[in-house]
Motif scaffolding. Structure first.
Motif, mmCIF file in Angstrom:
data_model
loop_
_atom_site.group_PDB
_atom_site.id
_atom_site.type_symbol
_atom_site.label_atom_id
_atom_site.label_comp_id
_atom_site.label_asym_id
_atom_site.label_seq_id
_atom_site.Cartn_x
_atom_site.Cartn_y
_atom_site.Cartn_z
ATOM 1 N N LYS A 1 -7.079 2.558 -1.817
ATOM 2 C CA LYS A 1 -7.080 2.590 -0.348
ATOM 3 C C LYS A 1 -6.726 3.978 0.182
ATOM 4 O O LYS A 1 -6.871 4.258 1.375
ATOM 5 N N GLU B 1 -3.932 5.383 0.755
ATOM 6 C CA GLU B 1 -2.736 5.553 1.577
ATOM 7 C C GLU B 1 -1.671 6.368 0.852
ATOM 8 O O GLU B 1 -0.801 6.964 1.485
ATOM 9 N N TRP B 2 -1.730 6.401 -0.486
ATOM 10 C CA TRP B 2 -0.734 7.125 -1.268
ATOM 11 C C TRP B 2 -0.711 8.606 -0.925
ATOM 12 O O TRP B 2 0.354 9.245 -0.958
ATOM 13 N N LYS C 1 -1.232 10.085 1.993
ATOM 14 C CA LYS C 1 -0.464 10.254 3.226
ATOM 15 C C LYS C 1 1.018 10.002 2.962
ATOM 16 O O LYS C 1 1.893 10.712 3.487
ATOM 17 N N GLN C 2 1.315 8.995 2.147
ATOM 18 C CA GLN C 2 2.701 8.670 1.817
ATOM 19 C C GLN C 2 3.386 9.830 1.084
ATOM 20 O O GLN C 2 4.513 10.227 1.430
#
Length: 428
Positions: free
Chosen positions: A329, A331-332, A334-335
């Motif tokens: 996905k 999102e990692w 951005k994290q």
């Protein structure tokens, strides 16, 4: 958990890197969710270690849990000798897709250390298939590759926890560790020790094994990508296979999916583990290039001589597939970027503390190197009382939190470190 359970643990259970006679204190965890560990007294503490780099999405993640429940209804385990199953096939498809095109042969095992053993056995059997007896591994000082014997033999022989076994272990080759740090200027002299050793021993060396960019237990050093570029070039010049140990750094920890991508080079063999299942269940993999796999498989032995009982465990493969689905996905990224930014803002200023030699940050890794050794039992107790779980070693206090951690939780981790630095009793 009763008091009798705690006493039984204290008397009979041997914990990692501890004594059975005078063990380090252990804290009873009864459950975990998100970034929090729950103690038996009901108190919740923030896990700054991701259970030794593994629990990257936090505890009790619904997607990971669902994958395990779905798989266990079918089968929890089946031997992999002469048998295959959908979870393993899907996982190997995903791993080949995630990694460089060159790495298209996957050997699954049950721990990171074993994946290193597998890689070393591959190197030795590869050269045997070519009619050469090569048994020396070239690596660099300050490295750490695991606690099994071949892995110990390529970990730093003098500055590691394995020094006691030196007389038993095979003797390998160690170049000086690079001194050019990741964020500073490259010093071309850094490669000279490695260059000299590979040139003088090129016909003895079966392979080169390195932790790319980040040296973990050897001191949490982040070295310059140019070092890897030069190592790769020398390996190509002498036709020596290059192995990268991404067990700790793989799956996003450094800001890239794999740390070697910072240098834009590709190994001949890649070892991965730890975060592969999102910290749910043990699993590792050794990915090899087709030419190495083919040479081993067409030799007089016809096969690769290794086969762990729990190789390709279906539960573990299912969890790994779900873990990769979460990572896909994206999102990692951005994290990790958010964590790194906050580490620069809040952790980096500790470099000015009188007890600190250096502060190093890369991706979701924050390191405080102290001037004196840490008193482990005392500082561990202090951290727990302050609502965080941080496990230092030697002079290093570091955090590798789950990717889902928020700003306030990171601040709490850093504030606990700052308070500890202000107290004489925690340093020896």
């Amino acid at each position: 958990m009763s008091q009798s359970d705690i006493l039984f643990d204290y008397k009979h259970i041997w914990h990692p890197y501890s004594s059975i006679v005078n063990p380090l204190p252990c804290y009873s965890i009864i459950s975990a969710k998100g970034v929090y560990l729950k103690l038996k007294n009901g108190k919740k503490i923030i896990d700054g270690m991701s259970s030794w780099w593994s629990t990257i999405h936090g505890y009790n993640h619904p997607i990971l849990n669902k994958s395990l429940k779905k798989q266990i209804r079918k089968m929890s385990h089946v031997m992999f000798g002469g048998i295959t199953h959908p979870s393993a096939i899907l996982l190997c498809r995903k791993l080949i897709k995630l990694t460089p095109k060159k790495l298209d042969c996957v050997f699954l095992s049950d721990s990171g250390s074993v994946s290193i053993e597998v890689a070393i056995k591959m190197l030795i059997q590869y050269w045997e298939s070519l009619g050469q007896k090569r048994t020396k591994i070239l690596t660099i000082k300050n490295g750490y590759h695991g606690d099994t014997f071949a892995a110990m033999s390529i970990s730093d022989p003098n500055n590691s926890m394995h020094e006691i076994y030196n007389k038993f272990l095979p003797k390998n080759l160690f170049a000086d560790a690079p001194t050019s740090s990741f964020h500073k200027e490259w010093n071309p002299f850094d490669i000279e020790s490695f260059r000299k050793i590979i040139k003088e021993n090129s016909l003895k060396i079966a392979g080169v094994v390195l932790e790319p960019i980040v040296q973990g237990v050897g001191g949490m050093n982040f070295y310059h990508p140019m070092y890897l570029k030069n190592v790769k070039k020398l390996c190509q010049n002498y036709s020596i296979p290059l192995v990268f140990d991404e067990i700790a750094t793989g799956f996003g920890r450094t800001g890239k999916l794999f740390a070697f991508q910072h240098a834009d080079v590709v190994p001949d063999i890649l070892c991965i583990g730890k975060a592969m299942t999102g910290g749910t269940i043990t699993l590792a993999a050794t990915l090899a290039s087709r030419n190495i796999a083919d040479a081993i498989s067409t030799s007089s032995r016809k096969c690769f001589m290794h086969g762990p009982t729990y190789m390709a465990n279906p539960l573990a493969c299912a969890a790994a597939n779900a873990n990769i689905k979460i990572l896909e996905k994206n999102e990692w990224q951005k994290q990790i970027s958010s964590i790194e930014k906050q580490l620069h803002e809040n952790l980096l200023p500790l470099i000015h503390h009188e007890r600190v030699i250096d502060v190093r940050i890369l991706g979701a890794i924050g390191v405080v190197e102290c001037r004196h050794f840490v008193n482990m039992p005392l500082i561990q107790s202090f951290f727990v009382k302050n609502g965080v779980w941080i496990r230092p070693f030697r002079k290093i206090i570091y955090i590798v939190p789950p990717y889902i951690i928020n700003s306030d939780e990171i601040k709490k981790l850093i504030n606990a470190i700052k308070k500890a630095l202000d107290n004489d009793v925690f340093f020896m």
